[in-house]
Design a protein around this motif. Sequence first.
Motif, PDB file in Angstrom:
ATOM      1  N   LYS A  24      12.156  21.063 -13.870  1.00  0.00           N
ATOM      2  CA  LYS A  24      11.951  19.664 -13.526  1.00  0.00           C
ATOM      3  C   LYS A  24      13.065  19.116 -12.630  1.00  0.00           C
ATOM      4  N   ASP A  25      14.215  19.794 -12.624  1.00  0.00           N
ATOM      5  CA  ASP A  25      15.325  19.337 -11.798  1.00  0.00           C
ATOM      6  C   ASP A  25      15.052  19.506 -10.305  1.00  0.00           C
ATOM      7  N   PHE A  26      14.043  20.299  -9.981  1.00  0.00           N
ATOM      8  CA  PHE A  26      13.719  20.535  -8.583  1.00  0.00           C
ATOM      9  C   PHE A  26      12.511  19.730  -8.130  1.00  0.00           C
ATOM     10  N   PHE A  27      11.998  18.870  -9.014  1.00  0.00           N
ATOM     11  CA  PHE A  27      10.914  17.979  -8.620  1.00  0.00           C
ATOM     12  C   PHE A  27      11.502  16.815  -7.815  1.00  0.00           C
ATOM     13  N   LYS A  28      10.932  16.542  -6.685  1.00  0.00           N
ATOM     14  CA  LYS A  28      11.370  15.434  -5.843  1.00  0.00           C
ATOM     15  C   LYS A  28      10.248  14.406  -5.736  1.00  0.00           C
ATOM     16  N   ASN A  30      13.502  25.716  -1.924  1.00  0.00           N
ATOM     17  CA  ASN A  30      14.702  26.291  -1.316  1.00  0.00           C
ATOM     18  C   ASN A  30      15.914  26.149  -2.242  1.00  0.00           C
ATOM     19  N   THR A  31      16.060  24.975  -2.855  1.00  0.00           N
ATOM     20  CA  THR A  31      17.155  24.780  -3.799  1.00  0.00           C
ATOM     21  C   THR A  31      16.929  25.594  -5.069  1.00  0.00           C
ATOM     22  N   ILE A  75       0.868  -1.183   0.000  1.00  0.00           N
ATOM     23  CA  ILE A  75       0.000   0.000   0.000  1.00  0.00           C
ATOM     24  C   ILE A  75       0.900   1.227   0.000  1.00  0.00           C
ATOM     25  N   LYS A  76       1.319   1.623  -1.198  1.00  0.00           N
ATOM     26  CA  LYS A  76       2.291   2.704  -1.339  1.00  0.00           C
ATOM     27  C   LYS A  76       1.664   3.927  -1.999  1.00  0.00           C
ATOM     28  N   TYR A  77       2.044   5.083  -1.485  1.00  0.00           N
ATOM     29  CA  TYR A  77       1.574   6.356  -2.029  1.00  0.00           C
ATOM     30  C   TYR A  77       2.736   7.044  -2.728  1.00  0.00           C
ATOM     31  N   ARG A  78       2.454   7.602  -3.885  1.00  0.00           N
ATOM     32  CA  ARG A  78       3.480   8.239  -4.700  1.00  0.00           C
ATOM     33  C   ARG A  78       3.077   9.677  -4.981  1.00  0.00           C
ATOM     34  N   TYR A  79       3.992  10.612  -4.717  1.00  0.00           N
ATOM     35  CA  TYR A  79       3.697  12.007  -5.018  1.00  0.00           C
ATOM     36  C   TYR A  79       4.995  12.765  -5.263  1.00  0.00           C
ATOM     37  N   TYR A  80       4.848  13.979  -5.798  1.00  0.00           N
ATOM     38  CA  TYR A  80       5.989  14.853  -6.059  1.00  0.00           C
ATOM     39  C   TYR A  80       5.873  16.105  -5.200  1.00  0.00           C
TER      40      TYR A  80
END
Length: 465
Positions: free
Chosen positions: A231-235, A220-221, A210-215
């Motif tokens: 897109k380089d700052f999407f985690k 701050n960076t 039961i896993k949740y996935r989000y961005y």
Amino acid sequence: MKKLFGCLLLAFVVYSCGSNDRGELVGVKYGDKFHPEKPFGMVFIPGGSFTMGKGVEDMVGVSDAPAKTVTVKSFYMDETEITNSQYKEFVSWVRDSVARTKLALLAEELSFGNDDITDKKSKSSGIQDYAFKEIDTSKASPYYKYMMDNYGGMSDLNSPAQGKFLNWRVSLKWEVEDFPDEHYSEVMDSLFIPIEDTFDAQRLIDVKKIKYRYYWFDKNTAAKDNKSRRKDFFKEKVLTVYPDTTVWVKDFNYSYNDPMHQNYFWHKAYKDYPVVGVNWSQAKAFCNWRTVKKNNFLISKKRGAVGDKVPLFRLPSETEWEYAARGGLEYSKYPWGGPYIVSDKGCFLANFKPVRGDYAADGALYTVEAHSYNANDYGLYNMAGNVSEWTDVSYDPTSYYFSSTLNPSVADLENKRKVIRGGSWKDVAYFLEVSSRDYEYGDSARSYIGFRTVQDFNGTKFTKK
């Protein structure tokens, strides 16, 4: 020529009298007047300034909370800790999303190039009931058609659903006797604990799946780096969301707490009790899901659009938490004022450990229902005792010395120690003080730590003291 001149003159009159108010600067018209909407189950905390930290001598001598005057912006806060029932809605949604995605992907695989699944009757049976939702292209918007033609999906094409819509109209069947076909059984079997790991003929859901996935966006960076792409700052964050129910056993050696381990999260007797066994990352994932849930509802009712979303639900900063806990009382020791922990009738004012070894002296052995005891002057319950609460802040014993005096918050992602506030059912009175600081590692789950969420208030409503 006269007709052209007449049209130009009419256009000039209409433009000058109606559209820009005789050429004066009037600003952009936003349409309807903005009215902030208080989220359900939350209370409004008016912004203001207060003296944060220990207003009196720190008897324990930690010296990590020196007094300083700070100012806080207005916000909304949950009137209680997040309950088992509320968190269970999150877990159930994630569980169902995982199941529906697996069913839809297999249904698509089976129907692709299969001549046996061509007529409408065969398509609407068994696992095919859970195929991706088909949109009537004759009624679809030009944008939907464009996205499907060029990308094959909408929005997040990297998601397990590949940017396609799940069919939520068909109910899932969780009882094995109700499984419609072998393909449906195959998917559901993959979500259960392996047969060799079961006993008493019970097939249970494997909570690790039961896993949740989000961005989330690392602002701050991004603020320090203006050369990289957005897109380089999407985690990306992918994590299990089921609470660790074994905390009731792990937190206390040589102690019989098996009934709490077995029943606390799922039994309806505890539905209105604060959820525990949730680590810091899981609490933040809940905040993300709550935001998405509200925005999806607004869009479905055509009350929201891109760029017009609700403010994020999030964990409170340490400063927001203390400001709210004080309830507008300056230099108060406890949320109810103080300095005593009992009323004038001799009744305890919170759920904690008042006497050495006597957990039940205050009327509760473990946690109590989230609406127990009296609320503070802001209408917040159990800001002292019951369960400690996660904040969004990293613990640094010197942070009060260098943090800002305007909405101070020290969110250091490299620091794994996260501030918890309020004390719990197993703590002594010192940790119930509104200025007492404590911490736990963010990847830890405890039987005495829960959380509540906050939401920013759009505006500058401010209370002078």
